[in-house]
Scaffold this motif. Sequence first.
Motif, mmCIF file in Angstrom:
data_model
loop_
_atom_site.group_PDB
_atom_site.id
_atom_site.type_symbol
_atom_site.label_atom_id
_atom_site.label_comp_id
_atom_site.label_asym_id
_atom_site.label_seq_id
_atom_site.Cartn_x
_atom_site.Cartn_y
_atom_site.Cartn_z
ATOM 1 N N HIS A 135 41.162 47.431 39.706
ATOM 2 C CA HIS A 135 40.051 47.103 38.805
ATOM 3 C C HIS A 135 39.070 48.262 38.709
ATOM 4 O O HIS A 135 38.614 48.607 37.603
ATOM 5 C CB HIS A 135 39.351 45.848 39.328
ATOM 6 C CG HIS A 135 38.308 45.314 38.405
ATOM 7 N ND1 HIS A 135 36.968 45.498 38.620
ATOM 8 C CD2 HIS A 135 38.407 44.616 37.245
ATOM 9 C CE1 HIS A 135 36.278 44.933 37.650
ATOM 10 N NE2 HIS A 135 37.116 44.386 36.792
ATOM 11 N N GLU A 136 38.756 48.881 39.834
ATOM 12 C CA GLU A 136 37.835 50.010 39.823
ATOM 13 C C GLU A 136 38.437 51.195 39.066
ATOM 14 O O GLU A 136 37.743 51.863 38.290
ATOM 15 C CB GLU A 136 37.490 50.416 41.253
ATOM 16 C CG GLU A 136 36.649 49.378 41.999
ATOM 17 C CD GLU A 136 36.424 49.770 43.445
ATOM 18 O OE1 GLU A 136 36.922 50.838 43.845
ATOM 19 O OE2 GLU A 136 35.748 49.018 44.171
ATOM 20 N N ALA A 187 41.249 44.991 43.774
ATOM 21 C CA ALA A 187 39.918 45.564 43.575
ATOM 22 C C ALA A 187 40.009 47.053 43.236
ATOM 23 O O ALA A 187 39.266 47.552 42.378
ATOM 24 C CB ALA A 187 39.072 45.352 44.830
ATOM 25 N N ARG A 223 42.313 43.997 32.540
ATOM 26 C CA ARG A 223 41.157 43.478 33.269
ATOM 27 C C ARG A 223 41.248 41.975 33.442
ATOM 28 O O ARG A 223 40.962 41.436 34.520
ATOM 29 C CB ARG A 223 39.869 43.847 32.527
ATOM 30 C CG ARG A 223 39.579 45.335 32.469
ATOM 31 C CD ARG A 223 38.310 45.624 31.707
ATOM 32 N NE ARG A 223 37.152 44.995 32.338
ATOM 33 C CZ ARG A 223 35.926 45.052 31.826
ATOM 34 N NH1 ARG A 223 35.702 45.690 30.694
ATOM 35 N NH2 ARG A 223 34.917 44.474 32.452
ATOM 36 N N ARG A 251 43.080 38.097 41.303
ATOM 37 C CA ARG A 251 42.079 38.079 42.373
ATOM 38 C C ARG A 251 41.570 36.665 42.634
ATOM 39 O O ARG A 251 41.354 36.271 43.787
ATOM 40 C CB ARG A 251 40.927 39.013 42.011
ATOM 41 C CG ARG A 251 41.340 40.478 41.927
ATOM 42 C CD ARG A 251 40.212 41.357 41.480
ATOM 43 N NE ARG A 251 39.183 41.483 42.514
ATOM 44 C CZ ARG A 251 38.054 42.168 42.346
ATOM 45 N NH1 ARG A 251 37.808 42.770 41.191
ATOM 46 N NH2 ARG A 251 37.186 42.246 43.314
ATOM 47 N N GLY A 269 41.738 39.999 37.028
ATOM 48 C CA GLY A 269 40.779 38.973 37.424
ATOM 49 C C GLY A 269 41.470 37.670 37.813
ATOM 50 O O GLY A 269 41.092 37.022 38.798
ATOM 51 N N ARG A 285 44.317 41.683 47.774
ATOM 52 C CA ARG A 285 42.974 41.592 47.196
ATOM 53 C C ARG A 285 42.339 42.981 47.108
ATOM 54 O O ARG A 285 41.698 43.317 46.091
ATOM 55 C CB ARG A 285 42.110 40.658 48.028
ATOM 56 C CG ARG A 285 40.704 40.472 47.487
ATOM 57 C CD ARG A 285 39.938 39.458 48.302
ATOM 58 N NE ARG A 285 39.869 39.846 49.713
ATOM 59 C CZ ARG A 285 39.319 39.100 50.662
ATOM 60 N NH1 ARG A 285 38.823 37.924 50.351
ATOM 61 N NH2 ARG A 285 39.276 39.523 51.910
ATOM 62 N N GLU A 286 42.508 43.786 48.165
ATOM 63 C CA GLU A 286 41.956 45.137 48.144
ATOM 64 C C GLU A 286 42.641 45.989 47.074
ATOM 65 O O GLU A 286 41.979 46.766 46.370
ATOM 66 C CB GLU A 286 42.117 45.780 49.517
ATOM 67 C CG GLU A 286 41.281 45.129 50.615
ATOM 68 C CD GLU A 286 39.803 45.200 50.326
ATOM 69 O OE1 GLU A 286 39.365 46.220 49.760
ATOM 70 O OE2 GLU A 286 39.087 44.246 50.661
#
Length: 312
Positions: free
Chosen positions: A237-238, A234, A169, A176, A173, A230-231
């Motif tokens: 991360h999800e 994300a 995580r 990103r 971060g 970036r996508e």
Amino acid sequence: MSTRQGIRLDGSGGRVGPHQKPAGTWIRFNWEDADDREWLEREAGVDELVADSLLAEDTRPRVVEHDNGLLLILRGVNLNAGSRPEDMISLRLWFDGERLISTSRFPLRTVEGIVQQLEQGTGPATLADLMMALMEGLAERTDELIESIEEEIDELEAQLLDGADRKLRGRIGEIRRTIIVIRRYLAPQRDALARLSSINRPLLAGLDGRRIREQADALTRLVEDLDMARERGAMIHEQLLTRLSDQLNARMYLLSIVAAIFLPLGFVTGLFGINVGGMPWVETPMGFWWVMLVIVGIGAGLGIWLKRRRWF
């Protein structure tokens, strides 16, 4: 204290020798004190507004036309020791047809590489070629940085497949945040080059509009790559949050089942632990084993009941 360096181009990729007529002069320095402003305004004859832009603390990529020249501000990857690459260094260029003045707060690998090429006689032949070399060099190093980011995202995806790790995580971060910072400068830099390619002035006759448009298209691709990265970040991360949540839910579920089984067993042991008269099997030698048999029977019965209810 800034160190100004003047390089006169010989028109064939090197520096001028004795008794040669220069094809243009490149003045470069990494500014650090107020003496630079005085030199720009008094000795170089640069307009006050242009000097402000060349020495500003923080700048945004853009191109500005002036009566006697052109101001171009770009951003390059910070490859200096102890620095983060995404802390991009601003390169400011002032071009008036006979001189190219470049300033930056910190050294840039692209600039140093072109200086070495000129020393070896393999550098840009004209100031227009020099501007193109600077633009292409900055874009090339930015491309390398974005490729490294995409490779790191691939590695994080592979680690996620192997198993969720809370340490991922923090790294996701950081990536990103890096993407956000780089995109902040690449998008306006793309727009600046696109506008530069459309400027039609005799001053810029030596610039190849097609190559500038190619650089603008390349920056467009880099911005799209950043958006995709970036996508992907994300999404990773999800997925990581979902997997960690599933792990937590599975553990809580297991604890709930264990608690459901041992709750009545604890009641039984607590009941038989009260110190009052009338307790069964107190005087019976097999009393302990009878109690154990009751506990095992209750536990097995609860397990079978939960299994039939499909709780596990």
